[in-house]
Design a protein around this motif. Structure first.
Motif, PDB file in Angstrom:
ATOM      1  N   MET A   1       0.839  -1.180   0.000  1.00 50.85           N
ATOM      2  CA  MET A   1       0.000   0.000   0.000  1.00 50.85           C
ATOM      3  C   MET A   1       0.880   1.237   0.000  1.00 50.85           C
ATOM      4  O   MET A   1       1.792   1.364   0.807  1.00 50.85           O
ATOM      5  N   ALA A   2       0.624   2.126  -0.903  1.00 52.92           N
ATOM      6  CA  ALA A   2       1.425   3.341  -1.030  1.00 52.92           C
ATOM      7  C   ALA A   2       1.056   4.328   0.071  1.00 52.92           C
ATOM      8  O   ALA A   2      -0.069   4.370   0.563  1.00 52.92           O
ATOM      9  N   ASP A   3       2.031   5.145   0.440  1.00 56.96           N
ATOM     10  CA  ASP A   3       1.843   6.123   1.497  1.00 56.96           C
ATOM     11  C   ASP A   3       2.568   7.404   1.100  1.00 56.96           C
ATOM     12  O   ASP A   3       3.454   7.390   0.248  1.00 56.96           O
ATOM     13  N   ILE A   4       2.217   8.508   1.733  1.00 58.25           N
ATOM     14  CA  ILE A   4       2.853   9.793   1.433  1.00 58.25           C
ATOM     15  C   ILE A   4       4.342   9.761   1.790  1.00 58.25           C
ATOM     16  O   ILE A   4       5.132  10.493   1.216  1.00 58.25           O
ATOM     17  N   THR A   5       4.741   8.882   2.715  1.00 62.19           N
ATOM     18  CA  THR A   5       6.154   8.808   3.101  1.00 62.19           C
ATOM     19  C   THR A   5       7.016   8.190   2.010  1.00 62.19           C
ATOM     20  O   THR A   5       8.236   8.290   2.074  1.00 62.19           O
ATOM     21  N   ASP A   6       6.402   7.540   1.010  1.00 60.47           N
ATOM     22  CA  ASP A   6       7.163   6.986  -0.112  1.00 60.47           C
ATOM     23  C   ASP A   6       7.630   8.073  -1.074  1.00 60.47           C
ATOM     24  O   ASP A   6       8.537   7.848  -1.867  1.00 60.47           O
ATOM     25  N   ILE A   7       7.028   9.248  -1.011  1.00 59.83           N
ATOM     26  CA  ILE A   7       7.459  10.359  -1.858  1.00 59.83           C
ATOM     27  C   ILE A   7       8.667  11.005  -1.203  1.00 59.83           C
ATOM     28  O   ILE A   7       8.591  11.491  -0.076  1.00 59.83           O
ATOM     29  N   LYS A   8       9.799  10.990  -1.909  1.00 54.41           N
ATOM     30  CA  LYS A   8      11.021  11.569  -1.360  1.00 54.41           C
ATOM     31  C   LYS A   8      11.083  13.071  -1.592  1.00 54.41           C
ATOM     32  O   LYS A   8      11.379  13.836  -0.676  1.00 54.41           O
ATOM     33  N   GLY A  37      -0.656   3.584  -6.865  1.00 56.21           N
ATOM     34  CA  GLY A  37      -0.384   4.063  -5.516  1.00 56.21           C
ATOM     35  C   GLY A  37      -0.156   5.558  -5.483  1.00 56.21           C
ATOM     36  O   GLY A  37      -0.634   6.257  -4.578  1.00 56.21           O
ATOM     37  N   LEU A  38       0.566   6.080  -6.477  1.00 54.25           N
ATOM     38  CA  LEU A  38       0.826   7.515  -6.535  1.00 54.25           C
ATOM     39  C   LEU A  38      -0.464   8.282  -6.814  1.00 54.25           C
ATOM     40  O   LEU A  38      -0.699   9.343  -6.235  1.00 54.25           O
ATOM     41  N   LYS A  39      -1.323   7.736  -7.663  1.00 54.40           N
ATOM     42  CA  LYS A  39      -2.621   8.375  -7.923  1.00 54.40           C
ATOM     43  C   LYS A  39      -3.447   8.455  -6.646  1.00 54.40           C
ATOM     44  O   LYS A  39      -4.082   9.473  -6.369  1.00 54.40           O
ATOM     45  N   GLU A  40      -3.441   7.376  -5.849  1.00 53.41           N
ATOM     46  CA  GLU A  40      -4.175   7.359  -4.587  1.00 53.41           C
ATOM     47  C   GLU A  40      -3.640   8.416  -3.624  1.00 53.41           C
ATOM     48  O   GLU A  40      -4.411   9.093  -2.949  1.00 53.41           O
ATOM     49  N   VAL A  41      -2.323   8.559  -3.565  1.00 52.56           N
ATOM     50  CA  VAL A  41      -1.715   9.550  -2.676  1.00 52.56           C
ATOM     51  C   VAL A  41      -2.118  10.960  -3.103  1.00 52.56           C
ATOM     52  O   VAL A  41      -2.463  11.800  -2.261  1.00 52.56           O
ATOM     53  N   PHE A  42      -2.111  11.229  -4.392  1.00 54.07           N
ATOM     54  CA  PHE A  42      -2.502  12.560  -4.874  1.00 54.07           C
ATOM     55  C   PHE A  42      -3.970  12.843  -4.574  1.00 54.07           C
ATOM     56  O   PHE A  42      -4.320  13.957  -4.208  1.00 54.07           O
ATOM     57  N   LYS A  43      -4.838  11.839  -4.725  1.00 51.72           N
ATOM     58  CA  LYS A  43      -6.254  12.031  -4.435  1.00 51.72           C
ATOM     59  C   LYS A  43      -6.486  12.270  -2.951  1.00 51.72           C
ATOM     60  O   LYS A  43      -7.239  13.156  -2.557  1.00 51.72           O
ATOM     61  N   GLU A  44      -5.814  11.468  -2.110  1.00 58.74           N
ATOM     62  CA  GLU A  44      -6.057  11.519  -0.669  1.00 58.74           C
ATOM     63  C   GLU A  44      -5.460  12.754  -0.004  1.00 58.74           C
ATOM     64  O   GLU A  44      -6.126  13.415   0.790  1.00 58.74           O
ATOM     65  N   PHE A  45      -4.205  13.077  -0.312  1.00 55.66           N
ATOM     66  CA  PHE A  45      -3.514  14.139   0.415  1.00 55.66           C
ATOM     67  C   PHE A  45      -3.606  15.511  -0.250  1.00 55.66           C
ATOM     68  O   PHE A  45      -3.570  16.530   0.426  1.00 55.66           O
ATOM     69  N   PHE A  46      -3.694  15.547  -1.585  1.00 57.50           N
ATOM     70  CA  PHE A  46      -3.725  16.825  -2.291  1.00 57.50           C
ATOM     71  C   PHE A  46      -5.095  17.140  -2.875  1.00 57.50           C
ATOM     72  O   PHE A  46      -5.344  18.264  -3.300  1.00 57.50           O
ATOM     73  N   GLY A  47      -5.987  16.146  -2.942  1.00 66.20           N
ATOM     74  CA  GLY A  47      -7.309  16.354  -3.500  1.00 66.20           C
ATOM     75  C   GLY A  47      -7.299  16.585  -5.000  1.00 66.20           C
ATOM     76  O   GLY A  47      -8.169  17.248  -5.542  1.00 66.20           O
ATOM     77  N   ILE A  48      -6.315  16.020  -5.689  1.00 63.91           N
ATOM     78  CA  ILE A  48      -6.162  16.201  -7.128  1.00 63.91           C
ATOM     79  C   ILE A  48      -6.198  14.839  -7.802  1.00 63.91           C
ATOM     80  O   ILE A  48      -5.556  13.893  -7.355  1.00 63.91           O
ATOM     81  N   ASN A  49      -6.950  14.734  -8.903  1.00 70.82           N
ATOM     82  CA  ASN A  49      -6.995  13.512  -9.685  1.00 70.82           C
ATOM     83  C   ASN A  49      -6.083  13.697 -10.901  1.00 70.82           C
ATOM     84  O   ASN A  49      -6.429  14.418 -11.829  1.00 70.82           O
ATOM     85  N   PRO A  50      -4.878  13.081 -10.918  1.00 71.27           N
ATOM     86  CA  PRO A  50      -3.958  13.260 -12.035  1.00 71.27           C
ATOM     87  C   PRO A  50      -4.539  12.750 -13.348  1.00 71.27           C
ATOM     88  O   PRO A  50      -5.240  11.740 -13.375  1.00 71.27           O
ATOM     89  N   LEU A  51      -4.232  13.460 -14.431  1.00 74.10           N
ATOM     90  CA  LEU A  51      -4.690  13.030 -15.750  1.00 74.10           C
ATOM     91  C   LEU A  51      -3.901  11.825 -16.243  1.00 74.10           C
ATOM     92  O   LEU A  51      -4.468  10.892 -16.806  1.00 74.10           O
ATOM     93  N   SER A  52      -2.582  11.852 -16.047  1.00 74.15           N
ATOM     94  CA  SER A  52      -1.753  10.715 -16.449  1.00 74.15           C
ATOM     95  C   SER A  52      -0.528  10.650 -15.548  1.00 74.15           C
ATOM     96  O   SER A  52      -0.093  11.654 -14.995  1.00 74.15           O
ATOM     97  N   VAL A  53       0.027   9.444 -15.434  1.00 72.09           N
ATOM     98  CA  VAL A  53       1.222   9.220 -14.631  1.00 72.09           C
ATOM     99  C   VAL A  53       2.148   8.326 -15.431  1.00 72.09           C
ATOM    100  O   VAL A  53       1.768   7.234 -15.846  1.00 72.09           O
ATOM    101  N   ASN A  54       3.373   8.787 -15.678  1.00 71.08           N
ATOM    102  CA  ASN A  54       4.396   7.994 -16.348  1.00 71.08           C
ATOM    103  C   ASN A  54       5.532   7.761 -15.361  1.00 71.08           C
ATOM    104  O   ASN A  54       5.886   8.656 -14.599  1.00 71.08           O
ATOM    105  N   SER A  55       6.127   6.572 -15.399  1.00 66.26           N
ATOM    106  CA  SER A  55       7.169   6.243 -14.433  1.00 66.26           C
ATOM    107  C   SER A  55       8.480   5.905 -15.129  1.00 66.26           C
ATOM    108  O   SER A  55       8.495   5.492 -16.294  1.00 66.26           O
ATOM    109  N   MET A  56       9.561   6.096 -14.394  1.00 65.98           N
ATOM    110  CA  MET A  56      10.885   5.767 -14.889  1.00 65.98           C
ATOM    111  C   MET A  56      11.711   5.284 -13.707  1.00 65.98           C
ATOM    112  O   MET A  56      11.749   5.935 -12.653  1.00 65.98           O
TER     113      MET A  56
END
Length: 93
Positions: A1-8, A37-56
């Protein structure tokens, strides 16, 4: 489960600042973070629904100092496209 602490951190480089003008922010996270997980964190903590997420995935470099070999930690970078009207106050430069 992703958490806000995973964001460095939020990356502030020339490239990422140019992308911020188009509504894309670059987020540095731990390697275990996923797109959903990152989408969930953005929705929960920032109240924003991202349009797209790309990872590297970025592997840490092997460095030597005075003959002792060490390794920088692995990380993941996410390029998060935000809606036009979305603003995060803590990310203002």
């Amino acid at each position: 489960m992703a958490d806000i602490t995973d964001i460095k951190s939020i990356m502030y480089t020339e490239k990422s600042l140019a992308l911020q003008e188009d509504g894309v922010i670059v987020v540095q996270t731990t390697p275990r973070m996923t797109k959903n997980g990152l989408k969930e964190v953005f929705k929960e903590f920032f109240g924003i629904n991202p349009l797209s997420v790309n990872s590297m995935r970025v592997n840490g470099k092997v460095k030597r100092f005075r003959g002792v070999e060490g390794k920088r930690p692995d990380l993941k970078k996410f390029y998060v496209k935000l809606p036009e009207d979305a603003k995060i106050e803590s990310l203002a430069v």
